[in-house]
Motif scaffolding. Structure first.
Motif, PDB file in Angstrom:
ATOM      1  N   VAL A 139       0.854  -1.183   0.000  1.00 44.26           N
ATOM      2  CA  VAL A 139       0.000   0.000   0.000  1.00 44.26           C
ATOM      3  C   VAL A 139       0.891   1.235   0.000  1.00 44.26           C
ATOM      4  N   SER A 140       1.870   1.248   0.929  1.00 47.85           N
ATOM      5  CA  SER A 140       2.832   2.348   0.978  1.00 47.85           C
ATOM      6  C   SER A 140       4.072   1.884   1.718  1.00 47.85           C
ATOM      7  N   ARG A 141       5.162   2.632   1.503  1.00 48.98           N
ATOM      8  CA  ARG A 141       6.431   2.303   2.140  1.00 48.98           C
ATOM      9  C   ARG A 141       7.207   3.580   2.390  1.00 48.98           C
ATOM     10  N   THR A 142       7.718   3.706   3.607  1.00 49.02           N
ATOM     11  CA  THR A 142       8.686   4.747   3.923  1.00 49.02           C
ATOM     12  C   THR A 142       9.859   4.034   4.591  1.00 49.02           C
ATOM     13  N   ASP A 143      10.848   4.794   5.024  1.00 47.20           N
ATOM     14  CA  ASP A 143      11.990   4.180   5.708  1.00 47.20           C
ATOM     15  C   ASP A 143      11.607   3.612   7.072  1.00 47.20           C
ATOM     16  N   THR A 144      10.451   4.026   7.610  1.00 50.81           N
ATOM     17  CA  THR A 144      10.064   3.597   8.955  1.00 50.81           C
ATOM     18  C   THR A 144       8.698   2.903   9.012  1.00 50.81           C
ATOM     19  N   ARG A 145       8.050   2.710   7.860  1.00 47.92           N
ATOM     20  CA  ARG A 145       6.702   2.123   7.857  1.00 47.92           C
ATOM     21  C   ARG A 145       6.464   1.367   6.551  1.00 47.92           C
ATOM     22  N   ILE A 146       5.932   0.142   6.666  1.00 49.72           N
ATOM     23  CA  ILE A 146       5.570  -0.657   5.500  1.00 49.72           C
ATOM     24  C   ILE A 146       4.112  -1.082   5.686  1.00 49.72           C
ATOM     25  N   GLU A 147       3.239  -0.599   4.812  1.00 49.84           N
ATOM     26  CA  GLU A 147       1.816  -0.925   4.885  1.00 49.84           C
ATOM     27  C   GLU A 147       1.473  -1.897   3.766  1.00 49.84           C
ATOM     28  N   LEU A 148       0.842  -3.013   4.154  1.00 45.22           N
ATOM     29  CA  LEU A 148       0.542  -4.092   3.223  1.00 45.22           C
ATOM     30  C   LEU A 148      -0.942  -4.427   3.250  1.00 45.22           C
ATOM     31  N   ILE A 149      -1.429  -5.032   2.175  1.00 46.60           N
ATOM     32  CA  ILE A 149      -2.827  -5.447   2.073  1.00 46.60           C
ATOM     33  C   ILE A 149      -2.895  -6.766   1.314  1.00 46.60           C
ATOM     34  N   ASP A 150      -3.892  -7.569   1.658  1.00 46.08           N
ATOM     35  CA  ASP A 150      -4.175  -8.780   0.897  1.00 46.08           C
ATOM     36  C   ASP A 150      -5.680  -8.893   0.727  1.00 46.08           C
ATOM     37  N   ILE A 151      -6.106  -8.994  -0.520  1.00 43.49           N
ATOM     38  CA  ILE A 151      -7.518  -9.190  -0.825  1.00 43.49           C
ATOM     39  C   ILE A 151      -7.665 -10.626  -1.303  1.00 43.49           C
ATOM     40  N   SER A 152      -8.437 -11.403  -0.569  1.00 46.89           N
ATOM     41  CA  SER A 152      -8.613 -12.813  -0.886  1.00 46.89           C
ATOM     42  C   SER A 152      -9.284 -12.978  -2.237  1.00 46.89           C
ATOM     43  N   GLY A 153      -8.726 -13.862  -3.057  1.00 55.55           N
ATOM     44  CA  GLY A 153      -9.339 -14.168  -4.341  1.00 55.55           C
ATOM     45  C   GLY A 153     -10.581 -15.023  -4.184  1.00 55.55           C
ATOM     46  N   GLY A 154     -10.716 -15.691  -3.044  1.00 54.93           N
ATOM     47  CA  GLY A 154     -11.856 -16.575  -2.828  1.00 54.93           C
ATOM     48  C   GLY A 154     -13.102 -15.835  -2.420  1.00 54.93           C
ATOM     49  N   ASP A 155     -13.030 -15.160  -1.267  1.00 48.40           N
ATOM     50  CA  ASP A 155     -14.240 -14.522  -0.740  1.00 48.40           C
ATOM     51  C   ASP A 155     -14.166 -13.002  -0.713  1.00 48.40           C
ATOM     52  N   GLY A 156     -13.067 -12.432  -1.171  1.00 45.19           N
ATOM     53  CA  GLY A 156     -12.942 -10.979  -1.213  1.00 45.19           C
ATOM     54  C   GLY A 156     -12.630 -10.336   0.127  1.00 45.19           C
ATOM     55  N   SER A 157     -12.338 -11.157   1.144  1.00 47.25           N
ATOM     56  CA  SER A 157     -11.999 -10.588   2.445  1.00 47.25           C
ATOM     57  C   SER A 157     -10.682  -9.830   2.345  1.00 47.25           C
ATOM     58  N   ILE A 158     -10.532  -8.825   3.213  1.00 40.59           N
ATOM     59  CA  ILE A 158      -9.357  -7.959   3.160  1.00 40.59           C
ATOM     60  C   ILE A 158      -8.593  -8.056   4.473  1.00 40.59           C
ATOM     61  N   ASP A 159      -7.279  -8.262   4.366  1.00 44.30           N
ATOM     62  CA  ASP A 159      -6.389  -8.267   5.521  1.00 44.30           C
ATOM     63  C   ASP A 159      -5.410  -7.106   5.357  1.00 44.30           C
ATOM     64  N   TYR A 160      -5.068  -6.478   6.488  1.00 47.89           N
ATOM     65  CA  TYR A 160      -4.100  -5.378   6.516  1.00 47.89           C
ATOM     66  C   TYR A 160      -2.971  -5.744   7.468  1.00 47.89           C
ATOM     67  N   LEU A 161      -1.751  -5.417   7.058  1.00 41.68           N
ATOM     68  CA  LEU A 161      -0.577  -5.653   7.892  1.00 41.68           C
ATOM     69  C   LEU A 161       0.331  -4.453   7.762  1.00 41.68           C
ATOM     70  N   THR A 162       0.670  -3.844   8.920  1.00 42.11           N
ATOM     71  CA  THR A 162       1.567  -2.687   8.910  1.00 42.11           C
ATOM     72  C   THR A 162       2.721  -2.956   9.859  1.00 42.11           C
ATOM     73  N   PHE A 163       3.935  -2.812   9.341  1.00 43.20           N
ATOM     74  CA  PHE A 163       5.148  -2.889  10.153  1.00 43.20           C
ATOM     75  C   PHE A 163       5.671  -1.474  10.370  1.00 43.20           C
ATOM     76  N   VAL A 164       6.116  -1.203  11.603  1.00 40.91           N
ATOM     77  CA  VAL A 164       6.739   0.066  11.938  1.00 40.91           C
ATOM     78  C   VAL A 164       8.116  -0.255  12.482  1.00 40.91           C
ATOM     79  N   LYS A 165       9.097   0.535  12.055  1.00 43.78           N
ATOM     80  CA  LYS A 165      10.478   0.296  12.481  1.00 43.78           C
ATOM     81  C   LYS A 165      10.636   0.618  13.959  1.00 43.78           C
ATOM     82  N   ASN A 166      11.334  -0.260  14.684  1.00 46.75           N
ATOM     83  CA  ASN A 166      11.628  -0.035  16.108  1.00 46.75           C
ATOM     84  C   ASN A 166      12.663   1.054  16.284  1.00 46.75           C
TER      85      ASN A 166
END
Length: 166
Positions: A139-166
């Motif tokens: 979804v987006s990326r900076t040096d301190t944040r990585i935002e990810l998404i997954d949209i299921s091909g089966g049922d269209g459900s959406i998952d979000y995953l965000t990592f933030v740098k320690n």
């Protein structure tokens, strides 16, 4: 004779137009592929620089971020992924890939761009970490944040995953 020249000119025009059209498409694909490869390389470098924590994990509308509280994630340059909370250590693998399939591909993120950059995570166990195993779209990326998404091909459900740098 005039008809023959007109026919020849028409054929040459069609061939020239077709060649220019294909060449232009190829250039666009090459430009898209170059941009995707650059994004992939930047993402690899960013992820491999330091430790990260899960700031958000939402599974089909359910916030499950607390499953990863206290864990520091390390994305090693060799593809190893380690999550540790000081007591428990969970290992897996990670990669960033570029899917340069045909221009009619259907990317999880709904993009019509033929170059799909995926942030791939794999954990074999435990179950909470297995849930992170997927080919995530960026979804987006900076040096301190990585935002990810997954949209299921089966049922269209959406998952979000965000990592933030320690």
């Amino acid at each position: 004779m005039k008809t023959m020249k007109s026919l020849l000119l028409a054929m040459l025009t069609v061939v020239a137009f077709t060649t220019m059209s294909c060449s232009e498409d190829d250039n666009n694909n090459n430009n898209n592929n170059a941009a995707a490869n650059l994004l992939a390389e930047e993402l690899r470098n960013t992820a491999a620089s330091g430790t990260w924590r899960v700031a958000l994990y939402e599974d089909d509308g359910q916030n499950e971020t607390s499953d990863y509280n206290g864990y520091a994630f390390t994305f090693a340059a060799d593809g190893m992924l380690t999550a540790t909370n000081g007591t428990n250590t969970v290992t897996g693998t990670w990669s960033v890939s570029v899917d340069s399939s045909s221009s009619n591909s259907s990317d999880d993120d709904g993009s019509d761009d033929s170059d799909d950059v995926d942030f791939n995570i794999f954990f074999a166990s435990p179950p909470d970490f297995e849930e992170l195993s997927d080919d995530w779209d960026i979804v987006s990326r900076t040096d301190t944040r990585i935002e990810l998404i997954d949209i299921s091909g089966g049922d269209g459900s959406i998952d979000y995953l965000t990592f933030v740098k320690n």
